[in-house]
Motif scaffolding. Structure first.
Motif, mmCIF file in Angstrom:
data_model
loop_
_atom_site.group_PDB
_atom_site.id
_atom_site.type_symbol
_atom_site.label_atom_id
_atom_site.label_comp_id
_atom_site.label_asym_id
_atom_site.label_seq_id
_atom_site.Cartn_x
_atom_site.Cartn_y
_atom_site.Cartn_z
ATOM 1 N N PRO A 233 0.830 -1.218 0.000
ATOM 2 C CA PRO A 233 0.000 0.000 0.000
ATOM 3 C C PRO A 233 0.858 1.260 0.000
ATOM 4 N N ARG A 234 0.350 2.322 -0.577
ATOM 5 C CA ARG A 234 1.108 3.558 -0.743
ATOM 6 C C ARG A 234 1.527 4.149 0.599
ATOM 7 N N ARG A 235 0.625 4.129 1.590
ATOM 8 C CA ARG A 235 0.981 4.704 2.893
ATOM 9 C C ARG A 235 2.136 3.950 3.520
ATOM 10 N N TRP A 236 2.135 2.631 3.425
ATOM 11 C CA TRP A 236 3.221 1.831 3.975
ATOM 12 C C TRP A 236 4.534 2.167 3.281
ATOM 13 N N ARG A 237 4.497 2.312 1.952
ATOM 14 C CA ARG A 237 5.706 2.613 1.202
ATOM 15 C C ARG A 237 6.268 3.974 1.593
ATOM 16 N N ARG A 238 5.392 4.957 1.763
ATOM 17 C CA ARG A 238 5.869 6.297 2.122
ATOM 18 C C ARG A 238 6.478 6.319 3.522
ATOM 19 N N PHE A 239 5.823 5.642 4.467
ATOM 20 C CA PHE A 239 6.357 5.590 5.823
ATOM 21 C C PHE A 239 7.691 4.842 5.846
ATOM 22 N N TRP A 242 10.456 6.892 4.389
ATOM 23 C CA TRP A 242 10.904 7.944 5.305
ATOM 24 C C TRP A 242 11.832 7.373 6.365
#
Length: 456
Positions: A233-239, A242
């Protein structure tokens, strides 16, 4: 470690007129001010208010926040603040926020009665310590990024002078106000003095940062992570990206730049202050057990001692500009260990005031010099792409071994006596001397500091 060409004394002295160097005097004051307000000054207030000694002892745990600041340094290094970062920049925005937290928590403490509000006193003291540790992270990064490497020792010197001034204000100054007016007035005055740091933040420009040209999303390790996790998922990838960019990359960057030498450098960082930190807890008990009065201890170790520490810092800054980091790093390691022999001599001679003066003069001059040189050395190792995180790692590693070993100092004194203990604390400084000598023999061992300016 090739050092810059030798400069004249006039050129060495002129560095103290530069704006970044002068600014560190006031930021050092801002850093030193809150420290005692959650330690000795706070415990004096609590005891004066009638709080039980057992309860006061638990307040020492507040100091652990200063030793674990590494854990939130990556956030400060990379996370922008709403409004403040846009208006002031990454460093100045975080610094101002930390100062607002310190001032607000001190003002809140000034309205409390320790006998009735002890849990609230503990909570706001923790908040002061958190704000103070956060400010330390940002000031270290701000200092390193504000000027080239060749004047870092001078900046460290004025920082130490300002820091000692902050300690005087929060120690003797707060006690004086409390005696004349009240503890509440003392803490409210200290909250107002935080404004010194705020005015400095607002008057100085944001330093340039190399990471501004390379967003964390474009770092090779981050890009590899994003590619490997492309089905997540996109949120997991962004976190996750970071975390890789802000937490993992600063550590891998250090080992990539220094390779096999990294272990030796980290060993030197951990051992350099082992000698003086391990004996610090036994200095005051030695003075008292020898029979010195509290007035003698205060006059010699606090007033005179702080003056000598400031002098040592100034001398250290001048000598680094004049002779370079390599020579002075070895000299600092030798002096920091050797001056512990003065304490062993004092223990053997007894309550001789002239010997106490000589001991404090030698110890504080040596530690002031060694601290200035070592801060400049740590700054030369720090990549300006990850300033806050890497310097927080170095400063934590610098203090933790000495603090841990210092916990056993009372056991050694009880079984062997003061003279043997201070001799032992001298001997454990030998590894740091050997590592400083090893480092200075071969310039290739610290390639990042090979240029005069320390540009990266």
């Amino acid at each position: 470690m090739p050092d810059s060409p030798r400069r004249s004394w006039r050129q060495a002295l002129s560095v103290y007129r530069r704006a970044p160097v002068v600014a560190m005097l006031f930021l050092g004051f801002a850093a030193g001010l809150p420290f005692l307000l959650v330690f000795s000054t706070l415990t004096a207030w609590l005891r004066d208010a009638g709080v039980e000694v057992a309860a006061i002892g638990f307040f020492s745990w507040i100091g652990m926040l200063y030793s674990i600041k590494l854990f939130w340094a990556p956030v400060i290094d990379r996370l922008p603040l709403p409004i403040l970062t846009r208006r002031l920049g990454q460093r100045r925005g975080w610094m101002l926020l930390a100062q607002l937290v310190i001032a607000g928590a001190l003002a809140a403490l000034s309205g409390l009665d320790p006998r009735q509000d002890l849990p609230l006193v503990a909570a706001f003291a923790l908040l002061v310590a958190f704000g103070s540790a956060t400010q330390d992270i940002v000031i270290d990064a701000f200092r390193i990024e504000s000027a080239e490497e060749r004047i870092q020792a001078a900046m460290a010197s004025t920082y130490i002078i300002g820091y000692r001034g902050g300690l005087l204000a929060a120690g003797a100054g707060a006690l004086y106000i409390a005696d004349l007016v009240s503890w509440q007035a003392a803490y409210l005055t200290m909250a107002g003095l935080v404004g010194v740091g705020m005015l400095t933040v607002l008057s100085r420009p944001e330093p340039p940062r190399s990471t501004l040209g390379v967003p964390w999303q474009h770092e090779p390790r981050v890009r590899r992570f994003l590619h490997a996790q492309r089905h997540r998922p996109r949120r997991w990838r962004r976190f996750g990206a970071w975390v890789v960019g802000a937490v993992i990359c600063p550590f891998t960057d250090f080992f990539t730049r220094y390779g096999r030498q990294a272990i030796g450098l980290l060993a030197l960082i951990g051992l350099f202050r082992l000698s003086d930190l391990s004996m610090a807890a036994m200095a005051n008990p030695l003075y008292i057990d020898l029979g010195f009065s509290l007035a003698e201890i205060a006059n010699v170790t606090k007033v005179f001692g702080i003056a000598m520490s400031i002098a040592g810092g100034v001398v250290g800054g001048l000598l680094v500009v004049r002779y370079g980091i390599a020579r002075m790093l070895l000299a600092g390691a030798v002096l920091a260990a050797a001056t512990n022999l003065l304490f062993a001599a004092l223990a053997g001679l007894g309550a001789q005031l002239p010997m106490l003066v000589v001991t404090i003069m030698g110890d504080n001059l040596a530690n002031g010099l060694a601290s200035t040189v070592f801060i400049a050395f740590l700054s030369s190792l720090t990549s300006r792409a990850y300033t806050a995180t890497q310097y927080a790692l170095f400063s934590s590693l610098m203090t933790l071994p000495g603090k841990f070993i210092g916990g056993f100092s009372g056991v050694v004194v009880a079984s062997q006596g003061y003279a043997v203990f201070f001799l032992w604390s001298t001997l454990i400084g030998l590894p740091a001397i050997a590592l400083a000598w090893w480092l200075g023999r071969d310039p290739s061992r610290i390639p990042a500091a090979a240029t005069e300016d320390g540009a990266r």
